[in-house]
Design an enzyme around this catalytic site. Structure first.
Site, PDB file in Angstrom:
ATOM      1  N   ARG A 141       0.845  -1.203   0.000  1.00 45.89           N
ATOM      2  CA  ARG A 141       0.000   0.000   0.000  1.00 45.89           C
ATOM      3  C   ARG A 141       0.873   1.243   0.000  1.00 45.89           C
ATOM      4  O   ARG A 141       2.008   1.231   0.484  1.00 45.89           O
ATOM      5  CB  ARG A 141      -0.953  -0.003   1.182  1.00 45.89           C
ATOM      6  CG  ARG A 141      -0.305  -0.023   2.579  1.00 45.89           C
ATOM      7  CD  ARG A 141       0.109   1.332   3.080  1.00 45.89           C
ATOM      8  NE  ARG A 141       0.282   1.344   4.533  1.00 45.89           N
ATOM      9  CZ  ARG A 141       1.043   2.198   5.179  1.00 45.89           C
ATOM     10  NH1 ARG A 141       1.760   3.089   4.511  1.00 45.89           N
ATOM     11  NH2 ARG A 141       1.138   2.169   6.489  1.00 45.89           N
ATOM     12  N   GLU A 155      -6.908   7.172   7.647  1.00 42.74           N
ATOM     13  CA  GLU A 155      -5.864   8.008   8.253  1.00 42.74           C
ATOM     14  C   GLU A 155      -5.342   9.029   7.248  1.00 42.74           C
ATOM     15  O   GLU A 155      -5.137  10.200   7.575  1.00 42.74           O
ATOM     16  CB  GLU A 155      -4.726   7.105   8.743  1.00 42.74           C
ATOM     17  CG  GLU A 155      -3.531   7.865   9.280  1.00 42.74           C
ATOM     18  CD  GLU A 155      -2.495   6.928   9.894  1.00 42.74           C
ATOM     19  OE1 GLU A 155      -2.876   6.058  10.692  1.00 42.74           O
ATOM     20  OE2 GLU A 155      -1.301   7.067   9.565  1.00 42.74           O
ATOM     21  N   ARG A 189      -5.401   5.907   0.420  1.00 45.06           N
ATOM     22  CA  ARG A 189      -4.499   4.767   0.516  1.00 45.06           C
ATOM     23  C   ARG A 189      -4.782   3.908  -0.708  1.00 45.06           C
ATOM     24  O   ARG A 189      -5.927   3.498  -0.919  1.00 45.06           O
ATOM     25  CB  ARG A 189      -4.761   3.944   1.786  1.00 45.06           C
ATOM     26  CG  ARG A 189      -4.286   4.598   3.081  1.00 45.06           C
ATOM     27  CD  ARG A 189      -2.782   4.466   3.255  1.00 45.06           C
ATOM     28  NE  ARG A 189      -2.300   5.152   4.440  1.00 45.06           N
ATOM     29  CZ  ARG A 189      -2.127   4.570   5.632  1.00 45.06           C
ATOM     30  NH1 ARG A 189      -2.410   3.287   5.801  1.00 45.06           N
ATOM     31  NH2 ARG A 189      -1.667   5.261   6.644  1.00 45.06           N
ATOM     32  N   CYS A 215       0.804  10.725   9.290  1.00 44.17           N
ATOM     33  CA  CYS A 215       1.703  10.150  10.296  1.00 44.17           C
ATOM     34  C   CYS A 215       3.147  10.207   9.784  1.00 44.17           C
ATOM     35  O   CYS A 215       3.409   9.821   8.643  1.00 44.17           O
ATOM     36  CB  CYS A 215       1.309   8.698  10.574  1.00 44.17           C
ATOM     37  SG  CYS A 215       2.336   7.877  11.801  1.00 44.17           S
ATOM     38  N   THR A 260       5.579   8.359  10.241  1.00 41.57           N
ATOM     39  CA  THR A 260       6.152   7.055   9.887  1.00 41.57           C
ATOM     40  C   THR A 260       5.881   6.690   8.433  1.00 41.57           C
ATOM     41  O   THR A 260       6.507   5.785   7.902  1.00 41.57           O
ATOM     42  CB  THR A 260       5.563   5.921  10.753  1.00 41.57           C
ATOM     43  OG1 THR A 260       4.167   5.791  10.459  1.00 41.57           O
ATOM     44  CG2 THR A 260       5.752   6.184  12.222  1.00 41.57           C
ATOM     45  N   ARG A 279       4.183   0.505   2.335  1.00 46.16           N
ATOM     46  CA  ARG A 279       4.277  -0.606   3.282  1.00 46.16           C
ATOM     47  C   ARG A 279       3.929  -1.884   2.539  1.00 46.16           C
ATOM     48  O   ARG A 279       2.807  -2.086   2.102  1.00 46.16           O
ATOM     49  CB  ARG A 279       3.325  -0.420   4.472  1.00 46.16           C
ATOM     50  CG  ARG A 279       3.579  -1.464   5.586  1.00 46.16           C
ATOM     51  CD  ARG A 279       2.819  -1.170   6.862  1.00 46.16           C
ATOM     52  NE  ARG A 279       1.496  -1.738   6.899  1.00 46.16           N
ATOM     53  CZ  ARG A 279       1.188  -2.984   7.288  1.00 46.16           C
ATOM     54  NH1 ARG A 279       2.146  -3.810   7.693  1.00 46.16           N
ATOM     55  NH2 ARG A 279      -0.057  -3.404   7.289  1.00 46.16           N
ATOM     56  N   ARG A 309       3.358  -7.075  12.831  1.00 47.08           N
ATOM     57  CA  ARG A 309       2.065  -6.625  13.351  1.00 47.08           C
ATOM     58  C   ARG A 309       1.175  -7.848  13.492  1.00 47.08           C
ATOM     59  O   ARG A 309       1.469  -8.903  12.942  1.00 47.08           O
ATOM     60  CB  ARG A 309       1.381  -5.643  12.381  1.00 47.08           C
ATOM     61  CG  ARG A 309       2.140  -4.366  12.143  1.00 47.08           C
ATOM     62  CD  ARG A 309       1.355  -3.404  11.244  1.00 47.08           C
ATOM     63  NE  ARG A 309       2.086  -2.147  11.067  1.00 47.08           N
ATOM     64  CZ  ARG A 309       1.595  -1.072  10.458  1.00 47.08           C
ATOM     65  NH1 ARG A 309       0.366  -1.091   9.962  1.00 47.08           N
ATOM     66  NH2 ARG A 309       2.316   0.026  10.343  1.00 47.08           N
ATOM     67  N   GLU A 369      -2.208  -2.998  12.602  1.00 48.11           N
ATOM     68  CA  GLU A 369      -1.389  -2.434  13.665  1.00 48.11           C
ATOM     69  C   GLU A 369      -2.128  -2.487  15.003  1.00 48.11           C
ATOM     70  O   GLU A 369      -3.331  -2.281  15.057  1.00 48.11           O
ATOM     71  CB  GLU A 369      -1.098  -0.984  13.301  1.00 48.11           C
ATOM     72  CG  GLU A 369      -0.051  -0.392  14.187  1.00 48.11           C
ATOM     73  CD  GLU A 369       0.522   0.865  13.567  1.00 48.11           C
ATOM     74  OE1 GLU A 369      -0.184   1.543  12.824  1.00 48.11           O
ATOM     75  OE2 GLU A 369       1.686   1.145  13.851  1.00 48.11           O
TER      76      GLU A 369
HETATM   77  P1  ADP Z   1      -1.811  -0.080   6.926  1.00 53.11           P
HETATM   78  O1  ADP Z   1      -0.875   0.648   7.838  1.00 53.11           O
HETATM   79  O2  ADP Z   1      -1.063  -0.683   5.817  1.00 53.11           O
HETATM   80  O3  ADP Z   1      -2.969   0.718   6.475  1.00 53.11           O
HETATM   81  P2  ADP Z   1      -3.005  -1.810   9.019  1.00 53.11           P
HETATM   82  O4  ADP Z   1      -1.952  -2.394   9.885  1.00 53.11           O
HETATM   83  O5  ADP Z   1      -3.974  -0.852   9.606  1.00 53.11           O
HETATM   84  O6  ADP Z   1      -2.336  -1.289   7.707  1.00 53.11           O
HETATM   85  O7  ADP Z   1      -3.808  -2.970   8.336  1.00 53.11           O
HETATM   86  C1  ADP Z   1      -4.835  -2.707   7.439  1.00 53.11           C
HETATM   87  C2  ADP Z   1      -5.549  -3.980   6.994  1.00 53.11           C
HETATM   88  O8  ADP Z   1      -4.752  -4.632   6.018  1.00 53.11           O
HETATM   89  C3  ADP Z   1      -5.776  -4.987   8.104  1.00 53.11           C
HETATM   90  O9  ADP Z   1      -7.053  -5.570   7.948  1.00 53.11           O
HETATM   91  C4  ADP Z   1      -4.714  -6.018   7.855  1.00 53.11           C
HETATM   92  O10 ADP Z   1      -5.068  -7.289   8.331  1.00 53.11           O
HETATM   93  C5  ADP Z   1      -4.644  -6.012   6.349  1.00 53.11           C
HETATM   94  N1  ADP Z   1      -3.376  -6.531   5.820  1.00 53.11           N
HETATM   95  C6  ADP Z   1      -2.134  -6.021   5.967  1.00 53.11           C
HETATM   96  N2  ADP Z   1      -1.219  -6.770   5.340  1.00 53.11           N
HETATM   97  C7  ADP Z   1      -1.892  -7.803   4.779  1.00 53.11           C
HETATM   98  C8  ADP Z   1      -1.520  -8.930   3.985  1.00 53.11           C
HETATM   99  N3  ADP Z   1      -0.248  -9.154   3.629  1.00 53.11           N
HETATM  100  N4  ADP Z   1      -2.506  -9.770   3.591  1.00 53.11           N
HETATM  101  C9  ADP Z   1      -3.801  -9.557   3.922  1.00 53.11           C
HETATM  102  N5  ADP Z   1      -4.209  -8.514   4.650  1.00 53.11           N
HETATM  103  C10 ADP Z   1      -3.278  -7.644   5.079  1.00 53.11           C
HETATM  104  C1  CIR Z   2       1.509   4.841  17.589  1.00 52.34           C
HETATM  105  O1  CIR Z   2       2.235   5.759  17.882  1.00 52.34           O
HETATM  106  O2  CIR Z   2       1.636   3.718  18.044  1.00 52.34           O
HETATM  107  C2  CIR Z   2       0.381   5.122  16.606  1.00 52.34           C
HETATM  108  N1  CIR Z   2       0.175   6.531  16.536  1.00 52.34           N
HETATM  109  C3  CIR Z   2       0.703   4.542  15.245  1.00 52.34           C
HETATM  110  C4  CIR Z   2       1.978   5.035  14.636  1.00 52.34           C
HETATM  111  C5  CIR Z   2       2.287   4.423  13.283  1.00 52.34           C
HETATM  112  N2  CIR Z   2       3.026   3.260  13.509  1.00 52.34           N
HETATM  113  C6  CIR Z   2       4.029   2.734  12.840  1.00 52.34           C
HETATM  114  O3  CIR Z   2       4.896   2.133  13.443  1.00 52.34           O
HETATM  115  N3  CIR Z   2       4.040   2.835  11.523  1.00 52.34           N
END
Ligand code: ADP
Ligand code: CIR
Length: 362
Positions: free
Chosen positions: A126, A225, A229, A271, A273, A280, A315, A320
């Site tokens: 993404r 966020e 995306r 963010c 990060t 990512r 994660r 996350e």
């Molecule tokens: P991001 O920071 O990339 O937006 P999150 O950690 O909030 O991601 O995850 C967003 C969604 O994407 C969650 O439902 C997570 O389970 C899904 N996700 C992330 N990586 C994968 C993957 N490799 N395969 C399937 N789903 C994924």
């Molecule tokens: C945190 O500080 O834990 C949240 N605000 C999420 C920060 C983004 N996390 C990351 O490691 N990419």
């Protein structure tokens, strides 16, 4: 119900943070008394302040990072603390970012990381984007969210071939449909306290929604966020196919939309990060043995050691701040700024191959 962002006075936020002894966030580490005093009364031209940046990290002392940019200009106004966090997170000595470079698509050979299909459940890449000229969640108005949604939906409607699809607004989606899309890892949710306390759920669900290509392999999140995306995902380990699909979508969409971008931050995101490439690349991967093995470096397990050595981030499987289920983890590249998109993907690929070898060796 709409979730509103109730501003806590910045002096109260500081009071709480400065007294929080066990707090390990990058905010706690880098917001020194000197920096706080220098920044506490500053405002960006649209009125963004230090409180908007740090409320999430002060309300949630278990944050890993703890700071967001109040609005795009915040990266300059609050640079003393944000730059320190950015350099620490992305492991760079200076906050600057190269021009985008996705690699030579005709020669690209990322391949399938798990051709036998034993360990990798699914692969996802993404990127985040912001519309130039629009504020971040804490100061976006309802109208601005709706305007961004309209712009994006119009651009997505020009996608062709495998990328062609349909937009679904969260305002009209049934609860059952929404829950199913979340469970299937497609859709975002509004229960992340870190994002809520940063203003991320203001005016929910206005202006929010998801676009799917007909094969559900290319998606776009609108007004989660980040304003945008763009996501490419599919079952199995074919990183090459996932990455190529994303790059191809970005090529078309970059001509239709104006993304916020500069030399210091690369592509601008809410963010810190996510700045730079905003990329990512993750796999859902079965690593029960590495997760059960003891760390030699004071981490939770051996998996954490290997991730740290290879600039990877583990994660849980619902994103996350969630837990692993059945030894399956979401593992992705951690650094996004100061390197190219191609290098970020290669860092992820090489790290995942090491993790797979280490799991097999146990
Ligand atoms: P991001 O920071 O990339 O937006 P999150 O950690 O909030 O991601 O995850 C967003 C969604 O994407 C969650 O439902 C997570 O389970 C899904 N996700 C992330 N990586 C994968 C993957 N490799 N395969 C399937 N789903 C994924
Ligand atoms: C945190 O500080 O834990 C949240 N605000 C999420 C920060 C983004 N996390 C990351 O490691 N990419």
């Amino acid at each position: 119900a709409e979730v509103e962002f109730k501003k806590v006075p910045v002096a109260d936020l500081w009071e709480k943070l400065s007294k929080a002894e066990g707090c390990k966030s990058l905010l706690k580490k880098h917001l020194t008394k000197e920096r706080y005093d220098a920044l506490k009364d500053l405002k960006t031209s649209i009125g963004g302040d230090l409180g908007d940046c740090i409320q999430s990290g002060c309300n949630n002392l278990d944050s890993g990072v703890g700071i967001y940019a109040c609005d795009p200009e915040g990266y300059d106004t609050f640079a003393p603390v944000l730059d320190a966090v950015i350099m620490d997170y992305h492991k760079v000595a200076k906050v600057e970012h190269p021009e985008p470079f996705f690699g030579d698509m005709s020669k690209l050979d990322l391949g399938n990381l798990d051709p036998e299909g034993n360990m990798i459940v699914s692969t996802r890449v993404r990127v985040g984007r912001s519309h130039a000229g629009f504020p971040f969640p804490p100061s976006a108005t309802k109208q601005q969210r709706v305007d961004m949604e309209k712009k994006t939906v119009a651009a997505l409607a020009t996608l062709e071939g495998d990328l062609k699809g349909k937009y679904f607004s969260l305002e009209t989606m049934s609860k059952e449909e929404e829950d199913q899309l979340i469970a299937d890892h497609f859709l975002f949710k509004n229960d992340d306290r870190f994002l809520r306390d940063a203003g991320g759920y203001n005016h929910w669900p206005v202006g929010r929604g998801i676009y799917f290509s007909n094969d559900k392999k290319f998606l776009t999140w609108i007004n989660e966020e980040d304003h945008l995306r763009f996501i490419s995902m599919q079952m199995g380990g074919d990183l090459g196919a996932v990455y190529k699909r994303l790059v191809s979508a970005l090529e078309t969409l970059s001509k239709k939309l104006d993304f916020a971008h500069n030399k210091k931050c690369g592509f601008v995101t809410f963010c810190p990060t996510n700045l730079g490439t905003t990329c990512r690349a993750s796999v859902h991967i079965k690593v029960p043995k590495l997760a059960a093995a003891k760390s030699t470096k004071g981490n939770k397990c051996l998996l954490d050691d290997i991730c740290a050595e290879n600039n990877l981030q583990p994660r849980g499987i619902h994103g996350e701040h969630t837990e692993s289920v059945g030894g399956v983890y979401d593992i992705s590249n951690k650094r996004r700024l100061g390197l190219s998109e191609y290098d970020a993907i290669m860092e992820m690929k090489n790290g995942i191959l090491k993790i797979m070898a280490a799991e097999k060796a146990l």
